[in-house]
Structures are given as C-alpha cells and as structure tokens.
Design an enzyme around this catalytic site. Sequence first.
Site, mmCIF file in Angstrom:
data_model
loop_
_atom_site.group_PDB
_atom_site.id
_atom_site.type_symbol
_atom_site.label_atom_id
_atom_site.label_comp_id
_atom_site.label_asym_id
_atom_site.label_seq_id
_atom_site.Cartn_x
_atom_site.Cartn_y
_atom_site.Cartn_z
ATOM 1 N N GLU A 255 0.913 -1.001 -0.217
ATOM 2 C CA GLU A 255 0.003 0.042 -0.076
ATOM 3 C C GLU A 255 1.005 1.330 -0.353
ATOM 4 O OE1 GLU A 255 -3.014 -0.405 0.193
ATOM 5 O OE2 GLU A 255 -3.009 -2.703 0.309
ATOM 6 N N CYS A 294 -3.254 7.716 3.849
ATOM 7 C CA CYS A 294 -2.370 7.758 2.655
ATOM 8 C C CYS A 294 -3.695 7.893 1.621
ATOM 9 C CB CYS A 294 -2.262 5.943 2.112
ATOM 10 S SG CYS A 294 -1.003 6.086 3.491
#
Lengths: 521, 521
Positions: A255, A294
Amino acid sequence: MKLASYVSGRWVEGSDQGTALIDPVLGTELARASTTGVDVGAALAFARDKGGAALRDMTFAQRGALIKGIADVLTAKRDSYFAIAQANSGNTKIDGAIDIDGGIGTLKYIARLGETLGAAKYLKDGKLERLSRDEAFQAMHVSVPIRGVGIHINAFNFPSWGLWEKAGMSILAGVPAFAKPATATALLSYQMVKDVIDAGVVPPGVLSLVCGGARELTDLVTGQDAIAFTGSADTAAALKTHKRVIESCVRLNIEADSLNSCILGPDAKPGTPEFDFFVREVVREMTTKAGQKCTAIRRAFVPKAVIGDVAAAIEAALGKIVVGNPRNETVTMGPVVSKSQQKAVLEAVAKLKSEAKVVTGDGALKLVDADADKSCFIAPTLLRCDTPATANVVHDVEPFGPVSTLMPYDNAAQAIQLADRGEGSLVASIFTGDKDFARDTVLGIGPYHGRVLVVDASVGKAQTGHGIVMPMCVHGGPGRAGNGAELGGLRGLAFYHQRFAVQGRADWLQNVAAGAADANG
Amino acid sequence: MKLASYVSGRWVEGSDQGTALIDPVLGTELARASTTGVDVGAALAFARDKGGAALRDMTFAQRGALIKGIADVLTAKRDSYFAIAQANSGNTKIDGAIDIDGGIGTLKYIARLGETLGAAKYLKDGKLERLSRDEAFQAMHVSVPIRGVGIHINAFNFPSWGLWEKAGMSILAGVPAFAKPATATALLSYQMVKDVIDAGVVPPGVLSLVCGGARELTDLVTGQDAIAFTGSADTAAALKTHKRVIESCVRLNIEADSLNSCILGPDAKPGTPEFDFFVREVVREMTTKAGQKCTAIRRAFVPKAVIGDVAAAIEAALGKIVVGNPRNETVTMGPVVSKSQQKAVLEAVAKLKSEAKVVTGDGALKLVDADADKSCFIAPTLLRCDTPATANVVHDVEPFGPVSTLMPYDNAAQAIQLADRGEGSLVASIFTGDKDFARDTVLGIGPYHGRVLVVDASVGKAQTGHGIVMPMCVHGGPGRAGNGAELGGLRGLAFYHQRFAVQGRADWLQNVAAGAADANG
C-alpha cells in the site's frame, strides 16, 4: 523509557540507545526503541512453529473469538490510548479516534467474519466441476493457510489501525502476525500489544512485535511468509527487489501513497447539498490527522465554471480550522509527525507551486499553544492549478500533509482523464446528484482505483468518508498506489492462503469440501 | 524463411539476420527471427488504443465468439501444425497434440466462459453490503478491464498452448494480447497467428505477435499493462526487478519451473491398480515432450518397502520407450529442444548424481533414425536417492528433460515433508485407494502447491494427467513455482481486471451492478 520487542514469547529490550520517539508538538523525547541484539530469526521461527500450529488447529470461529478477545482488551483500555496518540502523533481527539477506534472496530468486524465462517479451518472456492466425460473425476479449489508468518510493516500515521487491520486478518486466516510498526510513532503500538499480551488472550507465537529497526527481517523470509507493507514507494521498491524476496517468491502486498482525487459533478452548483458536502469533505481530508492519510484528497477537480466558488468556500472553511497543540480543546488540527516530514511537505508544496498558486495557507501559520521552532506544524494549504491537462507535478508530487490542489475540468470525459493522471490511486470520490454521471465516472476511473465513493444529497450524512477505510471494502489501488489489496471482508483472507486445485474422485472431493467454509461467503 | 512480427496491424520483418530456429533432430535451420527495427512502442500503443477500445466495447459473449472464431480457424488448419511441431520442437504426434489440441481446447473452453457471462462487459464480485446504520449507503465490488495490454512472454515448450491459454483469457477479459513466444520454437506460434490474422477474425490491435528478441518491451510497460511470464526463475527475477516494472507497479504473473512430485500411498502395494497407474504416470511424465513440461514429475516418493518394486517397474516401462526421430512412427520420445537445453539437462543430472544413483538411462542412448551429434536427445533417466530427508540437490535442481528421481518415505508425515521440500510446486499427485490418506496429504501439501491430483483405481483411466493443465483449474504454484495463477475458469480473468470497491446509494449501486456479470460464476 525504552520500548521492548515482543518476540519468541517474551519482551526483549535492544542493547543500545536506539532511536528516539519525539512529541511533534513539544519536541520532547517520549521513549527510545532499539532492536539491536534481538534475535529476529529465532523470533520468526518461534512464530511460525508455535503460533502457526496453534492457529491452524483452531477453527475460524475460534480464531474470531481470539480476535474478539484482543478487541475487548483494547476497548477496556481505550481511553488511555488517546493520551499516547496525542503525545506521540500530535493527534486531536478525532484523529486519535480514527486510529484507535478504527483499529478496534476493524478487529471486531474481523472477529464477526470468523464467527460467520464457523467450525471450518480452511476455505473452498467455488463448486466441484467436471474435467472429462466421466463424472467420477472432478475438480475443486481449496485455500489453506500458508505455513509462515504475516510480516506487517506499518506506516507512522496509523500505529493502531495499521497494526490491527493487518494482524486481525492474518490471525483469522491462521497465520501468526509479526508486526513492525514505524519507529517514530511506535509507542501506541507497543502499549496496545503490551496490554493484549498482559491480558493473556493470545497463545504464544500468534502475535509478535518488533519495536525499532527491521534489521535482517527481510533476509529471513521464506516463500511461505507474506509481507504486507504500508509506506513509501521507495521502501516498497527496496522490498520488491530484495534478493531473498525475489528468490523465494515471497508474497508481498504493497500500500503506497497515491494522489487521490475527488470530483465535483457538473450538476453540483453552489447552493446544492452536493456542493456543500464536497467542500466539507475536502476540508476534512486536508485537516484530519493533518492530512497524513494515504487516502487523503490531494487533487480536487471541479467544473471550470464553479472553481472560484469552490476555492472561496474551501478557503472560508479552512479559515475556521484552529491549528496547534491538541492538548488545547479548541484545536482542530495538529502537527505532522516529525521535523523531517514537515520539511518533506514544505518541499512538496514548493514543487507544486511551479504549476499551482496558493489560495490559502503556505506559511501563514497561527499556532495555539505551540512553539513553531520546536513543533512540526504545516498551515492547511489550498493550491489552485488552472491548467491540469498540461500540468505534471500536480499529478505526481504528493504533499503528505494538510495540502490539496484545486483544479478545473472542462467536461465529464476530462474529469475522468484527470483523475486517472494519478496513475493509480487508493480512492476517489464523486459528489453528484446525477446518477448517469456517477455511473459513467465510476466505470471510467475504475481501472485506476481501488475504491470509489459516490456522494449525493441522500447519503451525504450517512457516508463513511473519502479517506476512511472500511473493513468490508478492499483497500489498495493499482499502479502508483502499490497494486495491493487488503481487507474487503473475506477477500482479505486470500493473501494469507494458498489456493490450489484438487482433482480426483468427486466423492473424495466432497469429503475435503465438507471441512471447508466458503471463501466467497 | 524469416518470421515477421505482427504489430500495429501489419506484418513487419526485422532488419537483420536475427536468430536461427533449428530442427532439434536434424540440426538444420528452419527459419530466422528478428525484431531489429520493429517499433515496439508504437505496437504497444496501437494495441492499447485500437485493440483495447474494440474489446471493451464488446460484451463477454462477443469476446467469447471472437475467441471461438480463433479456435475455429486453428481447428481447420490443425493437421498442418503437427509437421511444424515435429520439425521445430521434435514433437511426437502425442507431444504435438498436447500443445496444439491443448491450445485449441483451451480457447474453446474460454469461448464458452464468454458465452456464459453473456451481455455484460465487466464483473461484479459479491453482493451489496451495508457500511453504516443507514441502509441507503452501501458498498459493492466491481472489476473492470485494465486499460493496457496483456504482455505474454512464453516458454519454448508450448508454442501453441502457452500462446493461446494466455491470449484467450486476456481477450475474454477485454485486454489485447501482445504475445512474445520463445524464439527457439516460434515457428508454430507464428504460423497459427498468421492463419488467424489471414482469416480476418480478429479486430485490429487485439492480437499482436513479436517474433524474436523482446528488446525494449519491458521498458515500455505501464501500470495498466499486465505481464504474464512463463519460463526460468532467472528471467522472472530480471522482470521482477526491472526498473519500469517496479516503478509502475506493473501486474506480473510468473509461472516458473518447479520440482513437482508424485506420492504413492502406503496402501498401493505392487499388484494394486494404484501402483500400476502410478508407474504409468511417472513414465508418461518423464517421456512426454521428452520431459519438457513445467508440470512434469521430477520427484517420485514411494513407501520404503516398495521402492525396489517401483524402480523395477519404471525401469521396465522405460525400456519400451523408443527414442529417436519422431518422423519414424515407432518413436515414442523425441529430443529436447536444443543443444543448450541438452547440455543443461546433462549438467543437472550430473549434479543429481551427487545424491542419487542411476537406475536406468544417463548416457545409454539408442537412437532411431537420428544422428547423436546433430540432434539433442537425452536418454530417459531414472535416478534413485535413498536419503531424501537429508538430501538437498534432489529437491532443488531441476533437470528439464526426461529425468526423475525415485525416493523412499518412512511414513505419511514424512511424505508430506518431502513433497514440501520443493519449496513450492505447480502440481503434485497422490496415488492411493485410501480416502483418509488422500485428504490428509492434500491438505498437508496444499500450502506448497498450485494443484493436487488424487488418483485411485476408479479414476485411473478418466483422470486428465499429472502434467496436463486443465483450463477449469488454476495453474501456478507458490514459492519456487513463481507464486502465480493462470486459468482456473473465471478466476483467470482477475489478473486482467482492476477490482475496486464502490460506495454509495444502494439503488445507484444496483444500477452499476445491473451491467455486470458475476465474477464468481
């Protein structure tokens, strides 16, 4: 205070001074972390042997109960974690809740998945299928837990949620969790794991924690381990090209950060609920956790005709944000996590300014109860770029802080093209009351995204947030976002399982299937 | 003859002499292949733009019909391909059928999948799910085709099947196929694609073929492309660490060689059908395509008490194998593909002999209608290692030719341990009449395998073969085998799709779902 690592069933302190954990508001040292002298190889072997065997002996329901037990310990201690999040991460109460309650809630959700899967210990995927004219010979697909550990390398921004969303899914799959939080904010991870271990709810080897540098961790992985990493593209690249990871074809889920976008629909004129929800979402994504998610909105695309209105509305809303020490209850946005992150964000903003101009923020910083020299604050900064089709930096440079760039689009097709210019994002959101625009945009940007949120007036209040990862939905995007996938209900179990085809007598296959739960629910 | 490449909708010859394709029996040159001067970047762009758009406009049923059209062209020309397989690959009639009919059959199966999926153009995965108390706001998962091309880098041993199993699944997913066969045996791939293109059944850009070196192919990939590679671990490592592949997080599926095993059950004494089927399978896997299958049996594990009987039975059966020029109809095993492969196999056997002794073969080569100096034959070679628990080379060195190593096991648990010593294999088979032994072994070796075949007396004749990849079953194993997965019915579509979560109004999600077929069938 020195953070110990929990390995091979005991707490071990590193033998040297290690790295300091710093309060990003006060600049004071909170603790130190070191793994020097910690026998990582023995710790991995212990986790694989003891933890793996214990978990594989348990049913999904039993693993679910174990996870529920962890969640219960954390719930009981919940209130004590906010002070840690405030001190080590500069979190406001809301920031802390996203991380702490997010972690606990995700564990509870995963525990319920285990309950649903029941008495099985492995999964079947699909039905029996004939392979030849003879009905006696058929095939089916089965998934069994891998024999290694889940190595969870987490980012500094979610010391709770990042730890538990990975550990929970790993443990439910029957694979021990071996967690390596980012050192800068490891205090919360440490305290939570300490509470869980002290409560005695986890069998030996099921949960390990390494506080400090990762050291030779990646030199010791095997083809039966699974590495789940959240963090920068640079570290991801180092992992992907690591000799041992390559040679042993280690499972790797990445990720990475991405330039997530949100799109205001052509129908959502000023005065519509969708317009207001859009403005609220951009501001929330910019300021929650000081933009250190994120999934945060980095690029906001709006119809050219309304860009002035949007800029004014966001600027007005940002004007109400109170930046400073989260110990002061009037404060609504804290600092970024460290001086080095502060520097990186300022550098990113400087780059963005080659293509965008500042609407508000960028240096104009008024702090409540904080010393600018000692602390790591960034002013909430809205940029505006009027030439997004020809610009590059705005689609490429990610300011990991309270910064977004507002850009106009000419038509629906261009909105899709601009969103896709991120070359792969974790999430995008679309604010519109137009069902057809929503559908076309969802399917148009889909290939470049891991999640798409659509908000109209009717769900504006119920919606769970652009930046919030829900455990029933996959988390991870293609391309730049790392091409990974976590969570997503039962889908998250796949990473920790080996799926294989079994061919043989139909009645024998039924015998194998009888012991399995359905991988697709 | 020089093999042209089919790129940007036309045939282009390389500008230099290129590489020779050699008859492995006669040693004569059959053709040459070169990509020098071929504009690969323009070819990729053409495929992405023209081919991608054309395919995404089609329903699954229409793509299925397109694939059926390809299969029909190949079926009509089928007989002409055997001579090419014989000349370029040294294939016997049976070897050729596995590759040629295997390719056509797989295309037909994939075409039927398309028919089943019907009028949809994309997939949904699972049902709508609530995210909050408010039922109006829900989530679902959708998969849409990626916007790039499927770059299919194939191995020399299956110029037909390897080409079509990848191209078929890619095209069904809505992603153009960009095939790069191994140069050494590219003649069959070339002729098949030429026939398909000449027949006019494929829209421009949907199918491209690069004959010769891959050149800058990997320098030009994007995060929306997908690379499917079959071949050596070394080339796989080079792909995985390629700068562009890393930076753009390119989808990469690897099928590497592995040390597949078969296990004879403790119940399967000499005289039982399972014993006989086991011996037949080992011999078939050793000799079909001269052992040049990624799935071939390299390690055969049998109960210690019967190893002498098994060795004698395999030796006797191998004694009936006629090695030589496949143009002679009495011949039952051909050569390996090239002098360099012959050398590599002999080197591997030499290494294996550090831990195993030769039962039969290894140099004792009697050739029919072939000159040993000009050709590339290897004697069918059975080795025996009596200390598999302490041995290493036998679990690690893969002779990619007609070579297997027979080894004893002490008990059921050890049989599992030994199979797993391959550190990840494409397939294992178990020959037993004992249902419980079968189940325990299937689940025991599962974490290390992509497919497990169980054979008892009742399916001994109907079973489809240890080494044969069936399109309804996933193909690919963990660890050493590359950790990939191809085929497996609809499962094979996942690699060419981006799956993402959509959150929004339940009725709007239903609107998106209405256009989708079910990803799980």
